[in-house]
Every structure is written in structure tokens, then in C-alpha cells.
Design an enzyme around this catalytic site. Structure first.
Site, PDB file in Angstrom:
ATOM      1  N   GLU A 135      -4.445  -7.860  -0.900  1.00 28.26           N
ATOM      2  CA  GLU A 135      -3.116  -8.141  -1.453  1.00 28.26           C
ATOM      3  C   GLU A 135      -3.125  -9.507  -2.126  1.00 28.26           C
ATOM      4  O   GLU A 135      -2.070 -10.042  -2.456  1.00 28.26           O
ATOM      5  CB  GLU A 135      -2.045  -8.048  -0.380  1.00 28.26           C
ATOM      6  CG  GLU A 135      -2.212  -9.001   0.775  1.00 28.26           C
ATOM      7  CD  GLU A 135      -1.044  -8.898   1.726  1.00 28.26           C
ATOM      8  OE1 GLU A 135      -0.942  -7.855   2.380  1.00 28.26           O
ATOM      9  OE2 GLU A 135      -0.258  -9.842   1.790  1.00 28.26           O
ATOM     10  N   CYS A 185      -2.233  -4.703   4.739  1.00 26.92           N
ATOM     11  CA  CYS A 185      -3.447  -4.993   5.515  1.00 26.92           C
ATOM     12  C   CYS A 185      -4.395  -3.809   5.642  1.00 26.92           C
ATOM     13  O   CYS A 185      -5.416  -3.921   6.327  1.00 26.92           O
ATOM     14  CB  CYS A 185      -3.067  -5.508   6.899  1.00 26.92           C
ATOM     15  SG  CYS A 185      -2.164  -7.064   6.857  1.00 26.92           S
ATOM     16  N   THR A 220       9.020  -5.279  11.772  1.00 27.20           N
ATOM     17  CA  THR A 220       7.618  -5.655  11.955  1.00 27.20           C
ATOM     18  C   THR A 220       6.957  -4.968  13.147  1.00 27.20           C
ATOM     19  O   THR A 220       5.840  -4.479  13.037  1.00 27.20           O
ATOM     20  CB  THR A 220       7.506  -7.190  12.105  1.00 27.20           C
ATOM     21  OG1 THR A 220       7.961  -7.769  10.885  1.00 27.20           O
ATOM     22  CG2 THR A 220       6.066  -7.617  12.351  1.00 27.20           C
ATOM     23  N   HIS A 260      -5.836  -2.925  14.116  1.00 30.40           N
ATOM     24  CA  HIS A 260      -5.455  -4.015  13.216  1.00 30.40           C
ATOM     25  C   HIS A 260      -4.887  -5.164  14.036  1.00 30.40           C
ATOM     26  O   HIS A 260      -4.133  -4.961  14.987  1.00 30.40           O
ATOM     27  CB  HIS A 260      -4.422  -3.529  12.191  1.00 30.40           C
ATOM     28  CG  HIS A 260      -3.857  -4.651  11.383  1.00 30.40           C
ATOM     29  ND1 HIS A 260      -4.663  -5.534  10.704  1.00 30.40           N
ATOM     30  CD2 HIS A 260      -2.581  -5.060  11.166  1.00 30.40           C
ATOM     31  CE1 HIS A 260      -3.893  -6.435  10.095  1.00 30.40           C
ATOM     32  NE2 HIS A 260      -2.633  -6.164  10.363  1.00 30.40           N
TER      33      HIS A 260
END
Lengths: 349, 130
Positions: A80, A112, A201, A234
Site C-alpha cells: 500500500e 495488509c 478495526t 497477520h
């Protein structure tokens, strides 16, 4: 079967401690570091960006196994923080490893998880017989606005994986994904820094998608968490992957080798791939590895990977390129002022 | 530097692509198409240098042209490649760390940028061998 033929990682040598960032913004360093489970994060040099990190990671992959680069049919770079809005990072990488001109190339962006999206693309191209090898890279010099929560973890680094069917060091048994339109994180065109959607989130973003892909994988393959030697999730911070591992039934021992975020920070597109690389650094033939990435926006890609005898054979030299542990060792610490200079946060006239 | 000039030099800047004479073995960087020793008996072919070498001499740039101003102070050195030729390049280390005889290897870095909206230039610098 398609699998990982070789892999390489690059991490810049500079680090900034979380307490140094907290000092500048008058925040409580102990609360932040403890809450995130992150002590320090990597910082790029003044002349490093996603292109240079991708090239170094790709060269490290080729150092471990010098495949015929003319048989490399694709280079995909997920990030990104591509240096150009229009002009592919992947073309420069292809040129710098001597794989051009008979190859396809493109840049991916999916917060991500753009790197694992590239892995899936290469799997398809290789398994269909369209090409012998494909390279997928996840790399970032992640952006966090000054004083924003993201600034405490947004780090720099990347990993390159070459996919193929010729004697892979690890076979990829299966992959599946879980994707929805979720506004948990974004950066508009022309904006220097991303923004995040607060409450999206955690549960609606990370946990929903990681679990969605991981549970689908376990169902598709008919396995249970204890069937895997290692697991990689992740790692935007140290808390999220540990929590989701517990929710899914994986142990702390399984995720420990790949949990590099406390000393590295979140390398965004590089995050889960560097975690996988750190796990492959110590894996033995027969070890099964469970990987689930996450990208805001939002989606997760899951992989069921099985290490083969080739990882300890003459075709692959694991020690020919630095391990993730070696790349994390002997860092050079910088203060916030130098960090701001390295990241281009100081406006020059 | 113009876009066209940099593009022409990409093989040398990205991958240290030079030439060597198959008759006498002498290697050239930047590439030469003619061997001054063997002359018409020479057979010059492409050669990619592996990028290891050592610092022959060095200086520290503290006042640079606009394009490199953001990188000061930086180390500029003459590096002798293990395969023979010498070239001028940046060495990525603190000014007090560099010394004559320092073993170095190639690294891919951003060389510069032509304004905020212009092209980015990449190429080879050197880092100490640890």
C-alpha cells in the site's frame, strides 16, 4: 503440486522504540507498548522504499535457490506504499533480478494482504501450466500519520516467495479466502496517510475475516488446529494474532516462531509473509504450517502448507540468505527526529 | 539527469552489467565494447559483476547538490570490485564507520528523484559486509 520453491526477506536495519514515539506525543509508553505487545518497529533508510525492499527480498530468494529467472513468468508486488501511483513496482523488481522482458507484472493493493493475494495468483498461473515460476512479494514502508495510533506500529520490510511445481520446499495443499466490504481502514487518492474506522478495526475487521478464512480452511481440508506444527496470523500488533489463535484453538507454541511483530512492527503487506518466512527458517520436512493473512477493506487469505524434504536438500540453501532472526539482530536505533527525516515527515523547502 | 539517459544506464545501475574480454579475461565497468589490450584479437562479451569489493578511498559529502541534499552527510567511495574494475558509489554507513579496505557488497537503493512529480532513479550502492 504447486508450492514455495524459495523465499527471501528484507528488513531495514533502523528501529525506533515505542517509548520514543510516545515521548514525543506525551502518551503513556507503558500502556501503549503493553497494549500492542510491540516494543519497537523497523524504519527505512532515507533511500529505501517499497521498490528497494522488494528487490532485496527477491534477490535473497534467488540467493537461496538460483532458479532460471527466464522461466519466471510473473512478478506481483503487493503493497500500500508503492512509490509511484502509476508505474509498477513489479517492473523495476523484474528488471533488477534479470527476469525481464518475457514476463507479466503488476502491482497489487489490498491493505495488509496484497502479498498473499499475489501468492494465490501465482499459484493459479503455475498450477494451470501457464508458466514455470511466479514471484509474489509483499512489501511496505507503512504510513502512519504523526501522533496517530498507527504510527506506533507502521513498519518497513518485505518478503518474496517464488511459486512453482519443481521440487518445492513447501507444498501449498489448499488456499481459500474470505472477503467483505468493510470500512475499517482506507487511504484516499492523493492523501499521505491512511485513516481507520475506529470500532471496525477489531471484531468486524480482523477477527471476523481471519476466523472466516481459517474456519473455511479447516473445513475444506478436514483438519484441526493440532494437525499443524506452526501457525501464522497477520500481526498488526502482538495481541490480535495471539487472541485469534486462541479463539481458533491454536497454541502459543504454534504461533511463536512466526510472531515477529514485537521486534519488527507491522510491515503491512509484508507482515504475514515475513511471519511465514520466519517459520520456514526453522521448519523441518513434514511440518505443516497454517497461514492466514488479513487486509483491511477487508479480507483474509488462508493457506495450508506442508514442508517437504527439499528444504534440507542440495537444491535449496536456507543459509545462503539472511534469516528473519538475522535481519532483526543488531538494529540501529533512531530518535523521533531522525525517524521523521527517514520517513519524509519533515517538509523541506 | 534526463529520463532517457538514466533509462539507457539501467542495466549498469541496477545489475552492474559490464563486459569482459574472453581472450585475456580483463573485465570492464562501465562496459567497453573493445579490449585495449587484445585489440582486434579480443572477444568482448557481456558480464554481470557479483557486486562484492572493497573501499579503495572515500570522502564524506556534507554539502550536496539539490538532488542529494536530503541524504547528507553520506559516504562516497571508490570501490574496487573483487572482479577487477573500480567505480564510484555511495557506501551506506555512518561517516565514522567507513575505512580504506572495508569489505562491501552491492545493495539496491534509490539514487535520487527528479522533483516531487518526476521519475525516481534506482541503482546500486554498497553496504558493509558484516
Amino acid at each position: 503440486m504447486v508450492g514455495i520453491v524459495t523465499y527471501g526477506v528484507y528488513i531495514p536495519r533502523y528501529r525506533i522504540r515505542i517509548e520514543e514515539i510516545a515521548r514525543v506525543w506525551g502518551a503513556n509508553a507503558g500502556d501503549i507498548s503493553g497494549g500492542l505487545g510491540v516494543r519497537e518497529k523497523s524504519v527505512p533508510d532515507v533511500d529505501e522504499d517499497t521498490i528497494t525492499i522488494s528487490v532485496e527480498a527477491a534477490r535473497n530468494a534467488l540467493a537461496r535457490r538460483p532458479i532460471d529467472v527466464e522461466a519466471l513468468g510473473a512478478v506481483y508486488v503487493g503493497s500500500e506504499s508503492h512509490p509511484y501511483a502509476v508505474k509498477p513496482t513489479a517492473c523495476t523488481v523484474g528488471e533488477a533480478i534479470g527476469a525481464t522482458p518475457h514476463m507479466t507484472a503488476a502491482d497489487y493493493e489490498f491493505a495488509c494482504k496484497a502479498g498473499t493475494a499475489g501468492v494465490q495468483t501465482c499459484m493459479g498461473l503455475v498450477q494451470s501450466g501457464m508458466m514455470r515460476y511466479g514471484m509474489a512479494i509483499g512489501a511496505d514502508v507503512a504510513q502512519g500519520a504523526p501522533g496517530d495510533a498507527l504510527e506506533y506500529t507502521a513498519a518497513a520490510g518485505g518478503a518474496a516467495f517464488i511459486l512453482g511445481t519443481d521440487d518445492p520446499i513447501a507444498e501449498i495443499n489448499h488456499t481459500c479466502s474470505f472477503t467483505t466490504d468493510t470500512p475499517d481502514f482506507w487511504r484516499r487518492e492523493g492523501q499521505a496517510f491512511p485513516r481507520h474506522g475506529g470500532r471496525f478495526t477489531g471484531e468486524p475487521g480482523y477477527f471476523k475475516h481471519v476466523q472466516g478464512a481459517a474456519l473455511q480452511m479447516l473445513e475444506d481440508v478436514g483438519t484441526k488446529p493440532s494437525d499443524y506444527a506452526f501457525a501464522v496470523f497477520h500481526q498488526p500488533n502482538a495481541k490480535f494474532p495471539q487472541r485469534v489463535a486462541g479463539m481458533l484453538g491454536f497454541s502459543m507454541e504454534q504461533i511463536k516462531p512466526g510472531l515477529v511483530v514485537p521486534r519488527l512492527g507491522n510491515t503491512y503487506s509484508g507482515s504475514s509473509l515475513i511471519g511465514l518466512a520466519a517459520t520456514l527458517d526453522i521448519a523441518e520436512p513434514g511440518d505443516r504450517i497454517f497461514v492466514t493473512s488479513f487486509g483491511s477493506g477487508a479480507g483474509s487469505d488462508a493457506f495450508d502448507i506442508e514442508v517437504t524434504d527439499a528444504i534440507r536438500s542440495g537444491v535449496f540453501a536456507r543459509e545462503a540468505a539472511p534469516s528473519v532472526e538475522q535481519l532483526l539482530a543488531n538494529p540501529v536505533y533512531v530518535d523521533y527526529a531522525k525517524y521523521a527525516r527517514h520517513k519524509g515527515k519533515i517538509v523541506m523547502q | 539527469m534526463s529520463v532517457a539517459r538514466f533509462w539507457r544506464k539501467q542495466p549498469q545501475r541496477y545489475n552492474l552489467e559490464g563486459t569482459r574480454c574472453e581472450t585475456c579475461g580483463r573485465r570492464f565497468f562501465p562496459p567497453r565494447t573493445f579490449c585495449p589490450d587484445c585489440r582486434r584479437d579480443g572477444k568482448v562479451v557481456e558480464h554481470r559483476f557479483n557486486g562484492t569489493g572493497q573501499v579503495v578511498t572515500h570522502t564524506v559529502i556534507r554539502t550536496a547538490s539539490e538532488q542529494f541534499d536530503a541524504q547528507t552527510p553520506y559516504v562516497l567511495a571508490i570501490v574496487q570490485l573483487d572482479e577487477g574494475p573500480r567505480l564510484t558509489a555511495q557506501v551506506i554507513c555512518a561517516p565514522e564507520e567507513v575505512y580504506i579496505g572495508m569489505q562491501v557488497k552491492k545493495a539496491f537503493r534509490r539514487i535520487g528523484a527528479e522533483s516531487a512529480s518526476g521519475p525516481l532513479y534506482y541503482g546500486t550502492k554498497f553496504v558493509p559486509v558484516e
